[in-house]
Design a protein around this motif. Structure first.
Motif, PDB file in Angstrom:
ATOM      1  N   GLU A 108       0.796  -1.218   0.000  1.00 46.12           N
ATOM      2  CA  GLU A 108       0.000   0.000   0.000  1.00 46.12           C
ATOM      3  C   GLU A 108       0.833   1.275   0.000  1.00 46.12           C
ATOM      4  O   GLU A 108       0.311   2.354  -0.290  1.00 46.12           O
ATOM      5  N   GLN A 109       2.121   1.184   0.352  1.00 43.01           N
ATOM      6  CA  GLN A 109       2.965   2.378   0.370  1.00 43.01           C
ATOM      7  C   GLN A 109       4.325   2.060  -0.244  1.00 43.01           C
ATOM      8  O   GLN A 109       4.780   0.911  -0.227  1.00 43.01           O
ATOM      9  N   VAL A 110       4.949   3.119  -0.765  1.00 38.48           N
ATOM     10  CA  VAL A 110       6.297   2.986  -1.311  1.00 38.48           C
ATOM     11  C   VAL A 110       6.970   4.348  -1.224  1.00 38.48           C
ATOM     12  O   VAL A 110       6.300   5.386  -1.274  1.00 38.48           O
ATOM     13  N   THR A 111       8.305   4.355  -1.061  1.00 37.50           N
ATOM     14  CA  THR A 111       9.078   5.602  -1.041  1.00 37.50           C
ATOM     15  C   THR A 111      10.071   5.574  -2.190  1.00 37.50           C
ATOM     16  O   THR A 111      10.824   4.609  -2.357  1.00 37.50           O
ATOM     17  N   VAL A 112      10.042   6.642  -2.978  1.00 33.45           N
ATOM     18  CA  VAL A 112      10.961   6.762  -4.114  1.00 33.45           C
ATOM     19  C   VAL A 112      11.634   8.123  -4.050  1.00 33.45           C
ATOM     20  O   VAL A 112      11.134   9.056  -3.415  1.00 33.45           O
ATOM     21  N   ALA A 113      12.776   8.261  -4.710  1.00 36.36           N
ATOM     22  CA  ALA A 113      13.495   9.526  -4.762  1.00 36.36           C
ATOM     23  C   ALA A 113      12.960  10.371  -5.913  1.00 36.36           C
ATOM     24  O   ALA A 113      12.766   9.868  -7.025  1.00 36.36           O
ATOM     25  N   MET A 114      12.730  11.659  -5.623  1.00 36.75           N
ATOM     26  CA  MET A 114      12.248  12.591  -6.639  1.00 36.75           C
ATOM     27  C   MET A 114      12.874  13.960  -6.395  1.00 36.75           C
ATOM     28  O   MET A 114      13.300  14.268  -5.281  1.00 36.75           O
ATOM     29  N   MET A 115      12.911  14.775  -7.438  1.00 35.35           N
ATOM     30  CA  MET A 115      13.329  16.159  -7.245  1.00 35.35           C
ATOM     31  C   MET A 115      12.339  16.812  -6.282  1.00 35.35           C
ATOM     32  O   MET A 115      11.131  16.571  -6.369  1.00 35.35           O
ATOM     33  N   PRO A 116      12.809  17.644  -5.352  1.00 35.04           N
ATOM     34  CA  PRO A 116      11.906  18.242  -4.363  1.00 35.04           C
ATOM     35  C   PRO A 116      10.923  19.211  -4.997  1.00 35.04           C
ATOM     36  O   PRO A 116      11.195  19.786  -6.050  1.00 35.04           O
ATOM     37  N   PRO A 117       9.763  19.415  -4.360  1.00 32.03           N
ATOM     38  CA  PRO A 117       8.769  20.367  -4.895  1.00 32.03           C
ATOM     39  C   PRO A 117       9.364  21.755  -5.030  1.00 32.03           C
ATOM     40  O   PRO A 117      10.070  22.242  -4.143  1.00 32.03           O
ATOM     41  N   GLY A 118       9.106  22.395  -6.152  1.00 32.56           N
ATOM     42  CA  GLY A 118       9.586  23.753  -6.370  1.00 32.56           C
ATOM     43  C   GLY A 118      11.002  23.827  -6.865  1.00 32.56           C
ATOM     44  O   GLY A 118      11.474  24.917  -7.196  1.00 32.56           O
ATOM     45  N   ALA A 119      11.703  22.704  -6.936  1.00 38.06           N
ATOM     46  CA  ALA A 119      13.082  22.729  -7.421  1.00 38.06           C
ATOM     47  C   ALA A 119      13.090  22.999  -8.918  1.00 38.06           C
ATOM     48  O   ALA A 119      12.451  22.285  -9.689  1.00 38.06           O
ATOM     49  N   ILE A 120      13.776  24.046  -9.326  1.00 41.67           N
ATOM     50  CA  ILE A 120      13.858  24.404 -10.734  1.00 41.67           C
ATOM     51  C   ILE A 120      15.188  23.907 -11.265  1.00 41.67           C
ATOM     52  O   ILE A 120      16.250  24.378 -10.874  1.00 41.67           O
ATOM     53  N   THR A 121      15.100  22.929 -12.124  1.00 41.95           N
ATOM     54  CA  THR A 121      16.306  22.325 -12.692  1.00 41.95           C
ATOM     55  C   THR A 121      16.167  22.312 -14.208  1.00 41.95           C
ATOM     56  O   THR A 121      15.227  22.855 -14.777  1.00 41.95           O
ATOM     57  N   SER A 122      17.100  21.643 -14.863  1.00 39.67           N
ATOM     58  CA  SER A 122      17.014  21.513 -16.315  1.00 39.67           C
ATOM     59  C   SER A 122      15.795  20.708 -16.724  1.00 39.67           C
ATOM     60  O   SER A 122      15.337  20.787 -17.858  1.00 39.67           O
ATOM     61  N   ALA A 123      15.241  19.955 -15.774  1.00 43.85           N
ATOM     62  CA  ALA A 123      14.037  19.156 -16.061  1.00 43.85           C
ATOM     63  C   ALA A 123      12.767  19.960 -15.861  1.00 43.85           C
ATOM     64  O   ALA A 123      11.680  19.517 -16.221  1.00 43.85           O
ATOM     65  N   GLY A 124      12.900  21.135 -15.273  1.00 42.14           N
ATOM     66  CA  GLY A 124      11.713  21.962 -15.058  1.00 42.14           C
ATOM     67  C   GLY A 124      11.450  22.188 -13.583  1.00 42.14           C
ATOM     68  O   GLY A 124      12.326  22.032 -12.745  1.00 42.14           O
ATOM     69  N   ASP A 125      10.214  22.558 -13.269  1.00 39.84           N
ATOM     70  CA  ASP A 125       9.818  22.884 -11.906  1.00 39.84           C
ATOM     71  C   ASP A 125       8.877  21.795 -11.383  1.00 39.84           C
ATOM     72  O   ASP A 125       7.773  21.627 -11.891  1.00 39.84           O
TER      73      ASP A 125
END
Length: 228
Positions: free
Chosen positions: A162-179
């Protein structure tokens, strides 16, 4: 009959100009009033059929006129009633639900998102963000992602539970991938790979470039068909 005629005369005589105007043609009103007020109401011998018919027509016309006046005047603004208030409605101004790439931008991607490319991902699920962790200060230069915990609604590939933890860019982080504009409560379609290989959920990292998307019914159906 005499009482009825007297009543009709009283109604006609008490109409003020504004109410009389509601009856329509002024000439017709005047002629009808004259016919009513000059009508002989004394007892008379039986009239021939034509006479009785005319009298019936005159009385009927007077009755209809009085009824029409009452009907029109009830609905006239300023005659004992206020005009109905105009219906107003405030259109909903809700912001449209986001869709597409969670990171909202473009980057130099190893692969471009498509159903065929999506099918190659090691894990994929539909989930809602429950918690967002902090960046590991010892790895911020090489791994700026944060751990994001999801309530899983559906596994498409690579996991269970029912749950899982994955790594992601943090909210609001503006990188080459976007926001990355997601937050607690955001429902996303997430896919990706283990950071250093191995089983699907060995240090899993969510891919950008369209492989992690805002949940929509259309995309969810595409993912379901892709991993069927």
């Amino acid at each position: 009959m005499n009482d009825r005629l007297d009543d009709l005369v009283r109604q006609a005589q008490t109409l003020d100009p504004a109410r009389a105007a509601a009856l329509g043609d002024p000439q017709l009103r005047q002629r009808l009033l004259q016919e009513i007020t000059t009508m002989d109401t004394s007892p008379q011998p039986a009239a021939p059929p034509a006479r009785r018919t005319w009298r019936l027509v005159a009385v009927t016309a007077a009755t209809l006129a009085a009824a029409a006046a009452a009907f029109v005047l009830i609905g006239l603004p300023g005659q004992g009633q206020s005009p109905p208030a105009a219906a107003t409605s405030t259109p909903a101004s809700a912001t449209p639900a986001p869709q597409g790439d969670v990171f909202g931008g473009s980057a130099s991607c190893v692969e471009t998102y498509s159903p065929q490319a999506l099918r190659q991902r090691a894990f994929a699920f539909d989930g809602t963000v429950l918690a967002i962790g902090q960046t590991d200060p010892t790895k911020v230069e090489t791994s700026p992602e944060v751990p994001v915990t999801f309530q899983v609604h559906r596994w498409y590939r690579g996991g269970q539970g029912e749950q899982v933890t994955v790594a992601m860019m943090p909210p609001g982080a503006i990188t080459s991938a976007g926001d990355a504009g997601y937050g607690i409560g955001s429902r996303l379609l997430v896919s990706g790979e283990p950071r250093f290989g191995g089983r699907p959920l060995d240090d899993p990292i969510a891919w950008s470039c369209g492989f992690t998307r805002w949940h929509t019914a259309t995309d969810a159906q595409t993912w379901q068909q892709t991993f069927a």
